[in-house]
Design a protein around this motif. Sequence first.
Motif, PDB file in Angstrom:
ATOM      1  N   LEU A  90      25.952  41.808  -3.837  1.00  0.00           N
ATOM      2  CA  LEU A  90      26.313  40.387  -3.164  1.00  0.00           C
ATOM      3  C   LEU A  90      25.948  38.979  -3.678  1.00  0.00           C
ATOM      4  O   LEU A  90      24.687  39.076  -4.009  1.00  0.00           O
ATOM      5  CB  LEU A  90      25.852  40.639  -1.588  1.00  0.00           C
ATOM      6  CG  LEU A  90      26.254  41.556  -0.721  1.00  0.00           C
ATOM      7  CD1 LEU A  90      25.346  41.690   0.427  1.00  0.00           C
ATOM      8  CD2 LEU A  90      27.569  41.036  -0.299  1.00  0.00           C
ATOM      9  N   PRO A 148      28.662  33.537  -0.809  1.00  0.00           N
ATOM     10  CA  PRO A 148      30.032  34.024  -0.596  1.00  0.00           C
ATOM     11  C   PRO A 148      31.006  32.592  -0.773  1.00  0.00           C
ATOM     12  O   PRO A 148      31.984  32.747  -0.924  1.00  0.00           O
ATOM     13  CB  PRO A 148      29.825  34.187   0.959  1.00  0.00           C
ATOM     14  CG  PRO A 148      28.434  33.757   1.460  1.00  0.00           C
ATOM     15  CD  PRO A 148      27.734  33.873   0.288  1.00  0.00           C
ATOM     16  N   VAL A 153      27.231  37.167   4.211  1.00  0.00           N
ATOM     17  CA  VAL A 153      28.625  37.040   4.152  1.00  0.00           C
ATOM     18  C   VAL A 153      28.945  36.013   5.151  1.00  0.00           C
ATOM     19  O   VAL A 153      28.087  35.314   5.536  1.00  0.00           O
ATOM     20  CB  VAL A 153      29.086  38.476   5.111  1.00  0.00           C
ATOM     21  CG1 VAL A 153      28.940  39.557   4.259  1.00  0.00           C
ATOM     22  CG2 VAL A 153      28.424  38.495   6.430  1.00  0.00           C
ATOM     23  N   GLY A 159      24.534  33.240   2.536  1.00  0.00           N
ATOM     24  CA  GLY A 159      25.153  34.733   2.794  1.00  0.00           C
ATOM     25  C   GLY A 159      24.461  35.298   3.956  1.00  0.00           C
ATOM     26  O   GLY A 159      24.058  35.008   4.810  1.00  0.00           O
ATOM     27  N   ALA A 167      32.844  38.566   1.790  1.00  0.00           N
ATOM     28  CA  ALA A 167      31.715  38.606   0.911  1.00  0.00           C
ATOM     29  C   ALA A 167      31.997  38.298  -0.481  1.00  0.00           C
ATOM     30  O   ALA A 167      33.341  38.389  -0.753  1.00  0.00           O
ATOM     31  CB  ALA A 167      31.114  40.004   0.986  1.00  0.00           C
TER      32      ALA A 167
END
Length: 281
Positions: free
Chosen positions: A63, A66, A183, A181, A4
């Motif tokens: 977040l 990534p 992750v 994302g 992440a």
Amino acid sequence: MRIANLSGRLSIVADGRALDVETASGGEFSSDPQAVYERWDEFVAWATAADAGAAVAYSDDDLGAPTPRPRQIFAIGLNYREHAEESGFAIPEHPVVFTKFPSSIGGPRVDIELPSDTIDYEVELVVVIGREAHRISAAEAWSHVAGLTAGQDVSDRAVQSRGPAPQFNLAKSFPNFSPIGPVVVTADEFADADSIRVQTLVETDGSEAGVQDGNTDDLIFTVPDLISRLSQTLTLYPGDLIFTGTPSGVGLGKKPPVYLRRGQTLITRIEGVGELRNRLV
Ligand code: ZN
């Protein structure tokens, strides 16, 4: 492994906790989430043995994308049979390839500003390259992949059809038109990395409606096939992205077309990866 970008810092996440890579590695690896792909094999070797004892709880609000600055982004058009049909095209014999300019990358929680009333969604499985690839076979392709992430190929359909030939690159590159994302997930985490459910939902006034629901086992050109074919022409570099195409159900395919509206939330769900939630403003 799940990687992440937390407040701009490279992190490994597991069970709701995040390990800051620069701190945990004593500075051996940079905090820059994009830089890790240049040293992917070394990083995987370190991360496999890393002590996760220093991992701490984190908030999804922190977040970011990534892979925030890929050198190249490839996107594939008409890569699901039903989507090619709803778009009025024949099944392609060769992948239809265009780019989304890197300035269009956004995070999994970012707001997307709608520049017009002809904005459409396209859920896509996104491949992150981990090892340089040029003229490789499909059999070798997965070994050049760092991991997979979720993405939306947001498009302004009016801009796309403006002019004598399609304007894919421009129409799909407004700011935050490429949210990714939450992750990057390594391929070994999937039961079958060639069969992954991909969905778009749209939330309106608190209620969610599914608009796309596909599976990558319907891809006309599979992930290894795409990597191999692209690599016959060009060089794929670590950290590059491939948006692998979208299943049927896009707004343009409806009669009449149904486009995204301000105030809605665009929800992108990919099995084994997670969810993007992007408010439309
Ligand atoms: Zn697309």
